[in-house]
Design a protein around this motif. Structure first.
Motif, PDB file in Angstrom:
ATOM      1  N   ALA A 100      37.648  55.355  14.191  1.00 59.29           N
ATOM      2  CA  ALA A 100      38.494  56.269  15.148  1.00 59.29           C
ATOM      3  C   ALA A 100      38.408  55.978  16.671  1.00 59.29           C
ATOM      4  CB  ALA A 100      37.912  57.649  14.949  1.00 59.29           C
ATOM      5  N   LYS A 101      37.528  55.062  16.963  1.00 57.81           N
ATOM      6  CA  LYS A 101      37.115  54.703  18.587  1.00 57.81           C
ATOM      7  C   LYS A 101      38.723  54.269  19.009  1.00 57.81           C
ATOM      8  CE  LYS A 101      32.411  53.899  18.390  1.00 57.81           C
ATOM      9  NZ  LYS A 101      31.272  52.960  18.665  1.00 57.81           N
ATOM     10  N   PRO A 102      39.414  53.398  18.631  1.00 57.25           N
ATOM     11  CA  PRO A 102      40.514  53.016  19.397  1.00 57.25           C
ATOM     12  C   PRO A 102      41.489  53.965  19.725  1.00 57.25           C
ATOM     13  CG  PRO A 102      40.171  51.532  17.484  1.00 57.25           C
ATOM     14  CD  PRO A 102      39.344  52.623  17.283  1.00 57.25           C
ATOM     15  N   LEU A 103      41.623  55.162  18.953  1.00 61.04           N
ATOM     16  CA  LEU A 103      42.628  56.270  19.565  1.00 61.04           C
ATOM     17  C   LEU A 103      41.926  56.825  20.889  1.00 61.04           C
ATOM     18  CD1 LEU A 103      42.398  58.263  16.032  1.00 61.04           C
ATOM     19  CD2 LEU A 103      44.371  56.817  16.937  1.00 61.04           C
ATOM     20  N   PHE A 104      40.616  56.671  21.171  1.00 63.78           N
ATOM     21  CA  PHE A 104      40.126  57.516  22.647  1.00 63.78           C
ATOM     22  C   PHE A 104      40.054  56.387  23.630  1.00 63.78           C
ATOM     23  CE2 PHE A 104      38.958  59.690  18.559  1.00 63.78           C
ATOM     24  CZ  PHE A 104      39.885  60.832  18.659  1.00 63.78           C
ATOM     25  N   ASP A 107      30.270  56.554  26.470  1.00 63.30           N
ATOM     26  CA  ASP A 107      29.173  57.649  26.140  1.00 63.30           C
ATOM     27  C   ASP A 107      29.902  58.670  25.820  1.00 63.30           C
ATOM     28  OD1 ASP A 107      26.850  55.971  26.647  1.00 63.30           O
ATOM     29  OD2 ASP A 107      26.922  56.626  28.689  1.00 63.30           O
ATOM     30  N   LYS A 108      30.886  59.103  26.446  1.00 66.50           N
ATOM     31  CA  LYS A 108      31.836  60.378  26.175  1.00 66.50           C
ATOM     32  C   LYS A 108      32.361  60.213  24.736  1.00 66.50           C
ATOM     33  CE  LYS A 108      33.087  61.296  30.953  1.00 66.50           C
ATOM     34  NZ  LYS A 108      34.230  61.471  32.094  1.00 66.50           N
ATOM     35  N   LEU A 109      32.966  59.205  24.335  1.00 65.33           N
ATOM     36  CA  LEU A 109      33.383  58.705  23.126  1.00 65.33           C
ATOM     37  C   LEU A 109      32.678  58.955  21.977  1.00 65.33           C
ATOM     38  CD1 LEU A 109      35.924  57.882  21.188  1.00 65.33           C
ATOM     39  CD2 LEU A 109      35.468  55.374  21.953  1.00 65.33           C
ATOM     40  N   ALA A 161      29.896  60.696  22.233  1.00 65.07           N
ATOM     41  CA  ALA A 161      29.491  61.989  21.921  1.00 65.07           C
ATOM     42  C   ALA A 161      30.779  62.793  21.343  1.00 65.07           C
ATOM     43  CB  ALA A 161      29.130  62.420  23.428  1.00 65.07           C
ATOM     44  N   PHE A 162      31.889  62.522  21.629  1.00 65.22           N
ATOM     45  CA  PHE A 162      32.976  63.301  21.065  1.00 65.22           C
ATOM     46  C   PHE A 162      32.965  63.103  19.492  1.00 65.22           C
ATOM     47  CE2 PHE A 162      37.232  63.319  18.999  1.00 65.22           C
ATOM     48  CZ  PHE A 162      37.821  64.372  19.711  1.00 65.22           C
ATOM     49  N   LEU A 163      32.807  61.944  19.183  1.00 66.15           N
ATOM     50  CA  LEU A 163      32.837  61.687  17.622  1.00 66.15           C
ATOM     51  C   LEU A 163      31.330  62.508  16.790  1.00 66.15           C
ATOM     52  CD1 LEU A 163      34.189  58.007  17.407  1.00 66.15           C
ATOM     53  CD2 LEU A 163      35.460  60.210  16.848  1.00 66.15           C
ATOM     54  N   GLU A 164      30.421  62.156  17.597  1.00 65.35           N
ATOM     55  CA  GLU A 164      29.217  62.628  16.857  1.00 65.35           C
ATOM     56  C   GLU A 164      29.169  64.105  16.867  1.00 65.35           C
ATOM     57  OE1 GLU A 164      26.422  61.391  15.730  1.00 65.35           O
ATOM     58  OE2 GLU A 164      26.458  59.280  16.291  1.00 65.35           O
ATOM     59  N   VAL A 213      44.894  59.863  25.615  1.00 63.34           N
ATOM     60  CA  VAL A 213      43.167  60.382  24.824  1.00 63.34           C
ATOM     61  C   VAL A 213      43.198  61.643  24.363  1.00 63.34           C
ATOM     62  CG1 VAL A 213      40.892  60.418  25.081  1.00 63.34           C
ATOM     63  CG2 VAL A 213      42.051  58.334  26.112  1.00 63.34           C
ATOM     64  N   ARG A 214      43.641  62.617  25.420  1.00 64.05           N
ATOM     65  CA  ARG A 214      43.735  63.988  25.216  1.00 64.05           C
ATOM     66  C   ARG A 214      44.676  64.510  24.196  1.00 64.05           C
ATOM     67  NH1 ARG A 214      40.805  67.920  23.544  1.00 64.05           N
ATOM     68  NH2 ARG A 214      41.764  69.922  24.065  1.00 64.05           N
TER      69      ARG A 214
END
Length: 245
Positions: free
Chosen positions: A201-205, A15-17, A19-22, A212-213
Motif C-alpha cells: 500500500a505504501k507507494p500509493l501515498f 511517519d504520517k504514512l 500512522a495512516f496505515l496503522e 495522495v489525498r
C-alpha cells in the motif's frame, strides 16, 4: 519558556504514512467483520459435523478464485516494490517454491470432512458467499488501484485472526492436527501477508498532496466496502449453519 524552546517530535511523511496505515490496521482488527459473533462463538464452541461441512463449503466460495484475482491486481499496480509484495503473497497461495497450492490443500481438507470432489463442485452456495467472491473479483480487477489495494489490505489484515478462529473451532469440534493443517499454517502465514499488504500500500501515498489525498479516499472506500461484505458473509454462514443444527 518560549514556544521555540519546546521540543516537538518531527513528523516526517514516512511517519504520517505509517500512522495512516496503522490506524487502518486497527480499524480492520476491531471491525465486526473480523470480530464477528459467529466466528468468535465458533472458536470456543465448535459446530456439529453437518454444520462444519456447510461452514467450510461456504468458505470455499470466498477463497476458490483468490490467487487468480491477486495475480491480475499485481499487474495493475505499476510499482515494482508493490508488485514484489503481491508476488510474495501469491507465491504462498500457488506453492511456487514448494508443496501444494493452498486451494488443493483446502479441497483435501473438505475431503477429510467427508465432502467429495463432486459435492464440492456441485454445491449451491448462498448469496452472501457468492457476493464476497464477486466483490473481491471486481475490486481487484476493475476498481481504481487505490480502492483495490484497500480491499487487499482489509482482507490480508483480518485473515490471521479469521484463520485462528476457524482452526480453534475445528479443534474444539474434535478434528485432528492433520485435518486442521490448512488453517494451522495460515494463522502464521497470514501475519506475513498482512505485512506484505501493508508494504504494497505504501507507494500509493507517496507523491504530490492532491494525488495522495485522492488515493487515501479510494483506499478507505475499498477497505470499508470489503469489511462490510465480510461482515455480511459471516452473518450468512452463521444463519445457514443454524438452519442445519
Amino acid at each position: 519558556m518560549s514556544l521555540a524552546a519546546v521540543a516537538h517530535p518531527v513528523v516526517t511523511p514516512t511517519d504520517k504514512l505509517t500512522a495512516f496505515l496503522e490506524d487502518h490496521r486497527g480499524f480492520v482488527l476491531d471491525h465486526a467483520g473480523t470480530r464477528h459473533p459467529f466466528l468468535e462463538a465458533y472458536s470456543t464452541g465448535g459446530l456439529s459435523a453437518q454444520q462444519t461441512r456447510i461452514c467450510f463449503l461456504e468458505f470455499y466460495q470466498f477463497i476458490n478464485k483468490y490467487p487468480f484475482y491477486l495475480s491480475i491486481l499485481g499487474g495493475r499496480l505499476e510499482d515494482m516494490s508493490a508488485l514484489q509484495e503481491i508476488i510474495r503473497i501469491n507465491a504462498d497461495e500457488v506453492a511456487a517454491f514448494r508443496g501444494k497450492p493452498h486451494l488443493q490443500i483446502y479441497r483435501e481438507f473438505l475431503n477429510a470432512l467427508g465432502v467429495s470432489d463432486t459435492e464440492i463442485d456441485q454445491y449451491q452456495p448462498q448469496l452472501p458467499s457468492l457476493a464476497i467472491n464477486e466483490h473481491v473479483r471486481n475490486a481487484y480487477l476493475h476498481s481504481p488501484v487505490a480502492e483495490a489495494v484497500g480491499a487487499l489490505f482489509g482482507l490480508e489484515t483480518m485473515a490471521s485472526h479469521m484463520m485462528y478462529c476457524l482452526d480453534q473451532g475445528l479443534r474444539v469440534s474434535g478434528y485432528s492436527d492433520a485435518v486442521r493443517f490448512f488453517f494451522t499454517i495460515h494463522v502464521e502465514l497470514e501475519k506475513n501477508h498482512a505485512e506484505e499488504s501493508f508494504e504494497a500500500a505504501k507507494p500509493l501515498f507517496r507523491g504530490d498532496e492532491l494525488s495522495v489525498r485522492a488515493n487515501e479516499v479510494l483506499f478507505e472506500k475499498g477497505l470499508r466496502e470489503f469489511m462490510a461484505r465480510l461482515d455480511g458473509f459471516w452473518s450468512g454462514v452463521g444463519a445457514r449453519c443454524d438452519l442445519a443444527a
